[in-house]
Design an enzyme around this catalytic site. Structure first.
Site, mmCIF file in Angstrom:
data_model
loop_
_atom_site.group_PDB
_atom_site.id
_atom_site.type_symbol
_atom_site.label_atom_id
_atom_site.label_comp_id
_atom_site.label_asym_id
_atom_site.label_seq_id
_atom_site.Cartn_x
_atom_site.Cartn_y
_atom_site.Cartn_z
ATOM 1 C CE LYS A 165 70.341 4.404 -11.492
ATOM 2 N NZ LYS A 165 69.481 3.985 -10.379
ATOM 3 C CE LYS A 193 67.912 -5.222 -13.581
ATOM 4 N NZ LYS A 193 67.857 -4.129 -12.594
ATOM 5 C CE LYS A 247 67.289 -5.317 -5.779
ATOM 6 N NZ LYS A 247 68.036 -5.179 -7.047
ATOM 7 C CG ASP A 252 73.265 -0.287 -11.275
ATOM 8 O OD1 ASP A 252 73.033 0.881 -11.585
ATOM 9 O OD2 ASP A 252 72.445 -1.028 -10.699
#
Length: 777
Positions: free
Chosen positions: A10, A15, A41, A127
């Site tokens: 998620k 991570k 990101k 996600d």
């Protein structure tokens, strides 16, 4: 390559921190590592590059031509020689980040980047496991998969969803190493993770404690391994586990109900999701020395055990129930264009079936839209989509011009523009390019701009309604959201553009103009559309009437805007789609329609003219037209009777209203031996006013045609499509799907039969075998 490891979890679960520390630990053990960040990101490698913002693959591809790409521009060296790559992504809310991941991997594969490293770690957003973000799961990329989770429900939900994605790719193959448990120190967390791991048959390969050391390393832009802070040992242990050879497991996700039962410890049997009957049971879990053994959970005694795969009883029961219950509205095989009428009531335009007009909704909308001749149709689409639509439109126009000298300007040179979407637009979003194109078109001062969306723009979620902020009184903008074939087929696209243009342009309170009519739903793809309109226009002129607007065929913005000024509207085709449009204009604009389509055949044309004339009080002019045409019809028919009297006619057709040809054949003295009516989505059933003595078979099986020809032995076979193996003794002719209108439609066709039968024009090609036998035997 030693290992190709995908780390999923998620968003915000840790991570990137775990991936960077694992890369550093593997490097410390002598492994040359490549880390690829697969998150928009683009912060996966920040701890390996001391916070350096490296150029992402997608940002680089956006400004660099395909032939000019160099791998050194996107591959950076981080801590201890670790290779660092960031895939990147579009701005939040636009484009398709998943497609971006695919494009980034294609570039890396093109330069064989992985060949220069011992191991690769893919740090992937988990996600939404869409096709793009699932790329690292594919077998050619990752051979080992770790799933990062905490004990929070949404983290476990994402972990279970990732297992579903893996299951879709792998089936019963084994590539999942296990769970990396990143503690958040919330109550009951250890027990929830242990229950989940046991239920899905996976080991907990590492437990990452909550520690302030991570925050210090974040501030210092380095990993725990580089900084020498504990708990760096967790990652060294995980690296040793990787190097010692991992035991891999099958992905066995839980159902949503099963997941809730496991996470919240409510007990009861837990069924794996999407596991076929007979699937192998999960292997005994294994892990590092520090791993929590899911076989001996630390949580409550209510930890759920893996249950045998669910049987198909529930599914079978569901199917049986579906057969006995009416189908839900969304699944009843109908397609809808929805809106509200003037009273606020919901109006739906439904496509009954999708078999008659093949093609996407985008193509249907563009093909109809170009008939608003002083507007510009802007396709928000790749060039190829616009090109196909352009050729679809212009090919029929060229055919009409070259074969019959019929000029339809909108068909020969359609007013179509394109936003020219490319791969960058699919990744980063094409709305900015669309708006720039709208502003460019506005400089040409068209009457309106109609924006039609295609599949790519629909899939990435481009909001074409953004262009409305550039609309003004001089240039209205009408978005038509067809999204290629996502909305439906060609016919659905026609309905979308019809309703969108009507709602966006028509003035409800236009001043009435006496003695004018609208023409609605001409089929612009039919080759006789222009000639049929000339016939109808000729009748109207003799009645002292003129055409206000043709909806939607070779019309202008102003004519469409003043649609409601005509007292009467005339349907060109009174079939299913025509009646949909009639209902739409009646409900939304209060329009009055003649409840007949354009007339085909003598009686139909006579009645049509009388009804139109009666509405406008033009009865005397109507009588003059009918008297003149009656005399011409009688004279021509008398000449045909000696040839056609007693001849046998068989008809097999999709057309459900064929009185125009049956009446002409009967007037000529022909015997109608068989009528086979094939199923057709645009008509509700066979209709005739000629009596019940006709030998009519509805829902006719077309394969019976040959046998019926032998049985009834017709002189003339009339059908929509002739076959080469038709009996040579039968004169075959085709009945058009869109017949010519007017008094003489049936007379013209029977006259053709008479000429062929009278002259016995068999064709020399039928005697080829005789000539072969004579000269070459």
């Amino acid at each position: 390559m030693l290992n190709k490891i995908a780390v999923y979890g998620k968003g915000g679960i840790g991570k990137s921190t775990i991936s960077a520390n694992l890369s550093a630990a593997l490097t410390e053990a002598g492994v040359h590592v490549l880390q690829i960040g697969c998150d928009p990101k683009h912060d996966s490698t920040r701890l390996l590059t001391r916070g350096q913002k490296i150029t992402t693959v997608l940002d680089y591809m956006r400004v660099t031509g395909h032939a000019d790409c160099r791998i050194k521009d996107v591959l950076f060296e981080g801590y201890a020689g670790i290779g660092c790559v960031e895939a990147g992504g579009p701005k939040p809310g636009v484009g398709c980040a998943g497609r971006g991941i695919i494009s980034a991997f294609e570039l890396l594969e093109r330069f064989h980047v992985e060949d220069h490293y011992d191991a690769a770690i893919y740090d992937v957003l988990g996600d939404v496991v869409c096709g793009g973000f699932a790329v690292p799961i594919r077998r050619e990329y990752a051979d080992t998969i770790f799933i990062v989770t905490s004990g929070e429900f949404m983290a476990l939900y994402a972990a279970n969803n990732i297992l579903r994605g893996i299951r879709n790719y792998d089936g019963e193959e084994r590539r999942v190493a296990g769970v990396v448990y990143n503690r958040r120190d919330v109550g009951g967390e250890d027990e929830r993770v242990a229950r989940f791991a046991e239920a899905v048959g996976l080991p907990v390969c590492a437990v990452v404690p909550r520690s302030g050391a991570f925050a210090r390393c974040e501030a210092e832009n380095r990993t725990l391994i580089e900084a020498g802070y504990e708990p760096a040992g967790v990652f060294r242990d995980l690296a040793r586990t990787v190097l010692s050879g991992l035991r891999l497991h099958e992905a066995i996700p839980l159902t949503d109900d099963g997941l809730e039962s496991v996470v919240f410890g409510t007990g009861g049997a837990v069924s794996p999701a999407s596991v076929p009957a007979g699937a192998a049971s999960p292997a005994a879990p294994t892990g590092s020395a520090d791993a929590v053994n899911p076989a001996e959970p630390t949580g409550s005694a209510n930890a759920a055990n893996p249950a045998p795969p669910a049987e198909a009883d529930n599914a079978a029961a569901g199917n049986a129930a579906d057969e006995s219950e009416p189908a839900a509205a969304a699944d009843d095989g109908w397609k809808r264009t929805r809106g509200e009428n003037a009273s606020g009531e919901l109006v739906s335009l439904n496509v009954l079936y999708d078999d008659p007009l093949h093609g996407c909704a985008f193509n249907g909308a563009v093909t109809m839209g170009v008939h608003l001749t002083d507007a510009v149709i802007l396709a928000h689409a790749p060039q190829s989509c616009a090109y196909i639509s352009y050729q679809t439109i212009s090919s029929s126009g060229r055919r009409g011009l070259f074969e019959r000298g019929a000029l339809l300007p909108s068909a020969v040179s359609p007013n179509l523009e394109c936003s020219f979407m490319d791969e960058n637009d699919v990744i980063f979003g094409g709305a900015d390019k669309l708006e720039a194109k709208v502003l460019e078109i506005k400089k040409k001062k068209p009457k309106a701009i109609v924006v039609v969306s295609s599949c790519p723009s629909g899939i990435i979620g481009d909001d074409i309604s953004r262009v409305l902020r550039h609309a003004d009184a001089d240039t209205p903008i009408i978005p038509v959201k067809t999204d290629g074939n996502l909305t439906g087929d060609y016919l659905q696209g026609m309905l979308e553009v019809y309703t969108s243009l009507a709602r966006g342009i028509i003035k409800r309170d236009a001043e009435t103009v006496p003695d004018t009519v609208n023409v609605v739903f001409e089929k612009v793809v039919a080759k006789n559309t222009g000639s049929n309109f000339k016939v109808i226009e000729g009748f109207l002129r003799r009645l002292g009437l003129s055409v206000n607007c043709r909806f939607l065929c070779e019309t202008t913005f102003d004519r469409l805007r003043n649609f409601t000024s005509a007292p009467l509207s005339l349907l060109a085709y009174n079939d299913y789609t025509g009646r949909l449009l009639q209902r739409f204009f009646t409900d939304e604009y209060g329009c009055t329609f003649l409840d007949e389509g354009f007339p085909v055949g003598f009686d139909e044309t006579k009645n049509w003219i009388l009804h139109v004339a009666d509405f406008f009080g033009k009865n005397r002019a109507a009588e003059d037209i009918i008297r003149e045409c009656e005399n011409g019809y009688r004279e021509r028919m008398d000449a045909l009777k000696p040839v056609l009297r007693g001849r046998r006619l068989m008809v097999v057709t999709f057309n459900h209203n064929i009185d125009w040809i049956l009446k002409a054949a009967m007037d000529a003295g022909m015997e109608i031996v068989k009528i086979g009516i094939l199923k057709f989505s645009q008509d509700a059933g066979f209709v005739t006013r000629l009596g019940a003595d006709l030998n009519v078979e509805e829902d006719y099986d077309g394969s019976s045609r040959g046998a019926d020809i032998l049985k009834y032995r017709p002189d003339v076979m009339l059908t929509n499509y002739s076959f080469a193996n038709e009996s040579a003794a039968v004169l075959s002719d085709t009945i058009p799907m869109c017949p010519d209108v007017g008094f003489y439609s049936g007379l013209d066709m029977t006259g053709r039969w008479a000429a062929l039968l009278e002259n016995n024009l068999r064709g020399e090609w039928m005697d080829d075998q005789r000539f072969v036998n004579k000269y070459y035997a």
